[in-house]
Enzyme design. Structure first.
Site, PDB file in Angstrom:
ATOM      1  N   ARG A 124       0.852  -1.190   0.000  1.00 21.91           N
ATOM      2  CA  ARG A 124       0.000   0.000   0.000  1.00 21.91           C
ATOM      3  C   ARG A 124       0.880   1.230   0.000  1.00 21.91           C
ATOM      4  O   ARG A 124       1.897   1.273   0.683  1.00 21.91           O
ATOM      5  CB  ARG A 124      -0.894   0.032   1.245  1.00 21.91           C
ATOM      6  N   GLY A 125       0.464   2.242  -0.753  1.00 22.07           N
ATOM      7  CA  GLY A 125       1.192   3.501  -0.789  1.00 22.07           C
ATOM      8  C   GLY A 125       0.253   4.662  -0.538  1.00 22.07           C
ATOM      9  O   GLY A 125      -0.914   4.476  -0.197  1.00 22.07           O
ATOM     10  N   GLY A 126       0.778   5.871  -0.724  1.00 22.43           N
ATOM     11  CA  GLY A 126       0.002   7.061  -0.437  1.00 22.43           C
ATOM     12  C   GLY A 126      -1.204   7.226  -1.338  1.00 22.43           C
ATOM     13  O   GLY A 126      -2.210   7.788  -0.926  1.00 22.43           O
ATOM     14  N   LYS A 137      -2.470  -2.647  -9.933  1.00 24.18           N
ATOM     15  CA  LYS A 137      -2.302  -1.402  -9.183  1.00 24.18           C
ATOM     16  C   LYS A 137      -3.617  -0.644  -9.219  1.00 24.18           C
ATOM     17  O   LYS A 137      -4.133  -0.312 -10.287  1.00 24.18           O
ATOM     18  CB  LYS A 137      -1.178  -0.573  -9.789  1.00 24.18           C
ATOM     19  N   ASP A 174       7.034  10.484 -12.919  1.00 27.39           N
ATOM     20  CA  ASP A 174       7.353   9.942 -11.604  1.00 27.39           C
ATOM     21  C   ASP A 174       8.437   8.872 -11.703  1.00 27.39           C
ATOM     22  O   ASP A 174       8.311   7.775 -11.152  1.00 27.39           O
ATOM     23  CB  ASP A 174       6.094   9.376 -10.936  1.00 27.39           C
TER      24      ASP A 174
END
Length: 295
Positions: free
Chosen positions: A25-27, A46, A139
């Site tokens: 899990r990410g932001g 994702k 990114d």
């Protein structure tokens, strides 16, 4: 768009996939490992934590994500199998499952100059390919460069860049990875190809150094400190030829107009007089299959 607490997200229903389980899990996104029913292969999925509430936003995401998906024909771009929006309006990407990322690698065994050069040539070529097609990545960072047993370097996460762009300004800095973002990204300037060049050079420096350029520790500095760092020189690294550091410094110029293009960066790196790199990263045994950094 609305925000949902990542911890409260139910496992999404994605057509054609089964056995979804959370990997990371990410932001702003969650990665699941899953099985693609039609061919029985394991894939990475994702899923954005936020939702795209309007049909206009969903249509734009699908249009631009599919355009970005054309980049996956490049040998050093992660294979993107499908994109879509879940029933509850979360955009998702289905990608090849890789063995690990360079974010993990730089923390455990930083790259030598020759291996970093070879990595840079491959990813700069992938970025040049995307820029020629009018697609920016926005990114580039070690967590978004993956490796597998079959391929030592693939760039992930083209498809979610448009979702980041569609957010309002109040969350723009949350989406940025400050360690690899150039100064113009902090004053809301429109992104240009020079953004990806800066980020790749910062990434190459980081995978040799073990942490991002100018950072004094692994802790994330404050935004004020990040902005002050742009006025500091990029120091040399022990064992790294000055010629290579000079190329990376040029790519990290504060003035976007002074940076080389992705094609020029690729050629500058390829022309560095370094010896051959060691064994492929795919053989290092870094644990954990991934499909791009979670955010």
């Amino acid at each position: 768009m609305t925000e949902t607490s990542p911890g409260a997200l139910p496992v999404p229903i994605v057509p054609g996939l089964t056995d979804l389980r959370v990997f990371a899990r990410g932001g702003y996104a969650t990665i699941y490992k899953a099985t693609q029913i039609s061919v029985g292969r394991e894939v990475a999925v994702k899923v954005e934590n936020r939702t795209l509430d309007s049909e206009h936003d969903q249509a734009r995401f699908l249009r631009e994500a599919r355009a970005a998906g054309r980049m996956s024909s490049h040998p050093h771009v992660v294979d993107l199998f499908d994109v879509g929006v879940t029933v509850d309006q979360h955009p998702y990407l289905i990608m090849e499952l890789c063995d690990g990322s360079y974010a993990e690698r730089m923390r455990t065994s930083p790259l030598g100059p020759a291996e970093a050069r070879d990595l840079g040539v491959k990813i700069a070529d992938a970025i040049a390919h995307s820029h020629a097609a009018g697609v920016l990545h926005r990114d580039v960072k070690p967590a978004n460069i993956l490796h597998s047993h079959f391929n030592s370097a693939v760039l992930a996460d083209f498809g979610l860049a448009v979702v980041a762009e569609m957010r309002d300004a109040s969350v723009a800095l949350e989406v940025l990875t400050p360690a690899y973002a150039p100064p113009e990204m902090f004053n809301h300037s429109p992104p240009s190809p020079a953004v990806d060049v800066y980020a790749l050079c910062a990434t190459l420096y980081a995978v040799m150094h073990g942490r991002p350029p100018r950072w004094q520790s692994e802790r994330n500095p404050s935004l004020i400190t990040v902005l002050e760092m742009f006025h500091q020189p990029v120091p040399g690294l022990p064992g790294v030829p000055p010629e290579m550091i000079d190329v990376l410094r040029a790519g990290m110029s504060n003035d976007p107009g002074e940076r080389p293009s992705a094609v020029e960066l690729r050629d500058l790196l390829a022309g560095l007089p370094l010896g051959p790199a060691g064994s492929p990263v795919g053989g290092t045994g870094v644990p954990g299959p991934v499909g791009g950094g979670p955010g």
